[in-house]
Design an enzyme around this catalytic site. Structure first.
Site, short mmCIF file in Angstrom:
data_model
loop_
_atom_site.label_atom_id
_atom_site.label_comp_id
_atom_site.label_asym_id
_atom_site.label_seq_id
_atom_site.Cartn_x
_atom_site.Cartn_y
_atom_site.Cartn_z
N ASP A 18 0.83 -1.20 0.00
CA ASP A 18 0.00 0.00 0.00
C ASP A 18 0.87 1.26 0.00
O ASP A 18 1.58 1.53 0.97
CB ASP A 18 -0.91 -0.02 1.23
CG ASP A 18 -2.18 0.75 1.03
OD1 ASP A 18 -2.09 1.96 0.77
OD2 ASP A 18 -3.27 0.15 1.11
N SER A 68 -6.61 4.42 -1.18
CA SER A 68 -6.74 3.01 -0.81
C SER A 68 -8.15 2.47 -1.03
O SER A 68 -8.31 1.33 -1.45
CB SER A 68 -6.32 2.81 0.65
OG SER A 68 -4.94 3.10 0.79
N ARG A 196 -9.98 6.16 12.74
CA ARG A 196 -10.65 4.91 12.35
C ARG A 196 -10.10 3.72 13.12
O ARG A 196 -10.37 2.57 12.77
CB ARG A 196 -10.51 4.69 10.84
CG ARG A 196 -9.08 4.44 10.39
CD ARG A 196 -9.00 4.17 8.90
NE ARG A 196 -7.60 4.07 8.49
CZ ARG A 196 -7.18 4.22 7.25
NH1 ARG A 196 -8.04 4.49 6.29
NH2 ARG A 196 -5.91 4.11 6.95
N SER A 267 -16.26 6.21 3.68
CA SER A 267 -16.92 5.77 4.91
C SER A 267 -16.00 5.50 6.08
O SER A 267 -16.35 5.76 7.23
CB SER A 267 -17.74 4.51 4.62
OG SER A 267 -16.89 3.45 4.18
N LYS A 343 -5.65 -1.08 7.43
CA LYS A 343 -6.05 -1.44 6.07
C LYS A 343 -7.00 -2.64 6.04
O LYS A 343 -7.26 -3.19 4.96
CB LYS A 343 -4.80 -1.75 5.23
CG LYS A 343 -3.84 -0.57 5.10
CD LYS A 343 -4.46 0.60 4.34
CE LYS A 343 -3.50 1.77 4.23
NZ LYS A 343 -4.05 2.90 3.45
N HIS A 414 2.50 8.85 4.98
CA HIS A 414 1.65 10.00 5.34
C HIS A 414 2.28 10.89 6.41
O HIS A 414 1.83 12.02 6.60
CB HIS A 414 0.28 9.51 5.80
CG HIS A 414 -0.65 9.17 4.68
ND1 HIS A 414 -0.94 10.05 3.66
CD2 HIS A 414 -1.37 8.05 4.42
CE1 HIS A 414 -1.79 9.48 2.83
NE2 HIS A 414 -2.06 8.27 3.26
N HIS A 452 -1.73 2.50 -4.95
CA HIS A 452 -1.43 3.88 -5.33
C HIS A 452 -0.01 4.18 -4.86
O HIS A 452 0.59 3.41 -4.11
CB HIS A 452 -2.41 4.88 -4.70
CG HIS A 452 -2.48 4.78 -3.20
ND1 HIS A 452 -1.50 5.28 -2.38
CD2 HIS A 452 -3.40 4.23 -2.38
CE1 HIS A 452 -1.81 5.04 -1.12
NE2 HIS A 452 -2.96 4.39 -1.09
#
Length: 521
Positions: A18, A68, A196, A267, A343, A414, A452
């Site tokens: 990822d 993602s 999250r 979401s 993930k 990130h 990506h």
């Protein structure tokens, strides 16, 4: 029970690195500057190509970076999936957005009784979780229908430059001034509002600011809120909850009878804050107040059961038939999905086309992500444990196929911390070497690719600051197989699963419009 088809090269797996993009230049490229002997040997010994993960190739507007959610939806579907960003923007352009039943109902329910409409959302043009143009459209719609509108903005700095919030605030303030309605009521960094990973102490800060008008910091306007945060050493992502009192000195909090519209279209990062507003039995933190709302609208379907708690959905998911998981399940095959927390939704919910429930014979292994503030503090994340679990699963002989996500390149990328990204790349290389050696030992095959880019470009040449967002660079696609077939160029994410099915000796379903990249000519 369906009789299982016999597949070749068992197991045949997909390993998603990822955020592992490809860029020729080595400067600011953590992958190129890391010591990656296993990756180097993989490219030397096996056929590989580059595939597209952004823009029109994945159902996004031209030039829009992938992410993602988009990546895993396209991967699992084996076709180009037109994304909510594109779908909603088209409705705004056509005018249909302003007639959306859920939005109309929520706005009118509040305004007809002289209550307020509160709009929540990530304020940027990053296009990963939200878009400023959507937020502006919702403000205009509520204003035009006679509602008094308060906006609670979440600053980005992750899918955008780390200190870019002021430009979006200026754009929004100018828009609202010209419109003659709308006011920013609070400012909170996405680190808090859009967690999250069940870090509820973060979400509570955002909830308190929105529902109670209570926060550690206060500012006269959104611009000052951001400037004060910068003075405290906080970038956009980490801006602490700040309330902006009205002219009477009181905060514009959500009250009984008000309506709330959450304008994130993605979401996964919107679920936790939504739960705090809509669930009667919510117990993950003490809620300072529990306003009885006229309506709570989620722009898209954040979770199947949210409607049981009264949430309205503005845009329902489009149904995807015969995704990879559904298709191989019908074939009687056993599949594994494995990822760490950050993930996990991507290799399950998103990979299955937005379906929460596992398919028959779909086993899921969740590895908890480390409890650290930011992943530059632990660049290896939980990869050592994930690697061991996957190796055990491969050796067990139980699985016909597996989907594995390795989160480090994206999650550490990130942070923008170059040295940490180099360490993350080296951790990925070490784990990948062991995983591929195990696959080879059991006579299996695999595709190694990415959803990506991210870690291959960590510097924003326009701002002169670290680049913490995704990129539009292509990503590698490696065929780790015995036959040595060459690969076709010009592919995209939609071609990955058709290739995997080809490797398994299974014809793809007609719904999959992607094509195998294996060149058998």
């Amino acid at each position: 029970m369906t009789k299982a088809v016999q597949i070749k090269n068992r197991p045949t797996g997909l390993i998603i690195l990822d955020g592992w993009g490809h860029r020729e230049a080595t400067q600011h490229n953590a992958i190129a500057q890391a010591h990656t002997p296993n990756w180097d040997n993989l490219l030397k010994d096996y056929h590989h190509t580059l595939i597209n993960t952004s823009g029109l190739a994945v159902g996004l507007p031209e030039g829009q970076m992938g992410n993602s959610e988009v990546g895993h939806m396209n991967l699992g579907a084996g076709r180009v999936v037109y994304q909510e960003l594109t779908r909603i923007q088209k409705d705004i352009d056509d005018g249909r957005f302003f007639e959306n039943n859920a939005l109309v109902k929520a706005i009118d329910a509040a305004s007809n009784r002289d209550h307020k409409v509160h709009i929540l959302g990530l304020l940027s043009d990053g296009g990963v979780h939200s878009h400023i143009s959507h937020i502006k459209a919702s403000i205009k719609m509520a204003h035009d229908r006679g509602a008094k509108v308060y906006v609670h903005i979440f600053t980005d700095g992750r899918d955008t430059a780390p200190q870019s919030a002021l430009q979006y605030i200026e754009e929004l303030e100018t828009f609202m001034k010209e419109l003659g309605g709308g006011r920013i009521a609070s400012v909170t960094g996405r680190y808090f509002a859009l967690d999250r990973d069940n870090r509820w102490e973060r979400v509570k800060k955002a909830y308190d600011a929105i529902a109670c008008g209570s926060a550690e910091f206060e500012a006269k306007d959104a611009k000052e809120a951001v400037e004060l945060a910068y003075a405290r050493g906080e970038n956009d992502e980490f801006i602490q909850a700040t309330v902006i009192p009205r002219n009477n000195g009181k905060p514009a909090r959500v009250k009984d009878g008000d309506s709330v519209i959450f304008m994130n279209f993605r979401s996964d990062r919107a679920r936790q804050l939504t739960e705090a507003f809509i669930m009667d039995d919510f117990a993950d933190f003490h809620r300072c107040k529990t306003p009885v709302l006229s309506a709570f609208v989620t722009l898209t379907e954040y979770k199947k059961n949210f409607e049981k708690f009264g949430a309205l959905v503005a845009y329902r998911p489009t149904s995807l038939r015969n995704t990879f998981g559904e298709y191989v399940s019908k074939k009687g095959l056993k599949q594994l999905r494995i990822a760490e927390t950050e993930k996990y939704a991507h290799v399950t919910f998103f990979f299955n086309g937005g379906v929460e429930e596992p398919n028959d014979n779909e086993v899921r292994i969740l590895i908890n992500s480390p409890q650290v503030a930011t992943y530059d503090l632990q660049p290896e994340m939980s990869l050592p444990e994930l690697k061991e679990k996957l190796i055990d699963a491969i050796k067990s002989g139980e699985y016909d196929t597996f989907i594995c996500n390795i989160a480090n390149p994206d999650m550490v990328g990130h942070t923008g911390d170059f040295n940490a990204c180099v360490q993350a790349a080296e951790a990925v290389d070490e784990a990948l070497g062991e995983i591929l050696a195990t696959i080879k030992a059991v006579d299996g095959e695999a595709i190694v690719t990415a959803d990506h880019g991210n870690m291959e470009m960590l510097f924003n040449e326009e701002t002169g600051k670290p680049l913490t967002s995704h990129t539009t660079f292509p990503v590698p696609f490696v065929y780790f197989g015995k036959k040595g077939y060459p690969l076709k160029d010009g592919g995209a994410l939609c071609d990955v699963i058709p290739t995997l099915l080809d490797m398994m000796g299974i014809e793809k379903p007609e719904e999959m419009t992607g094509t195998s990249l294996i060149d058998k000519a």
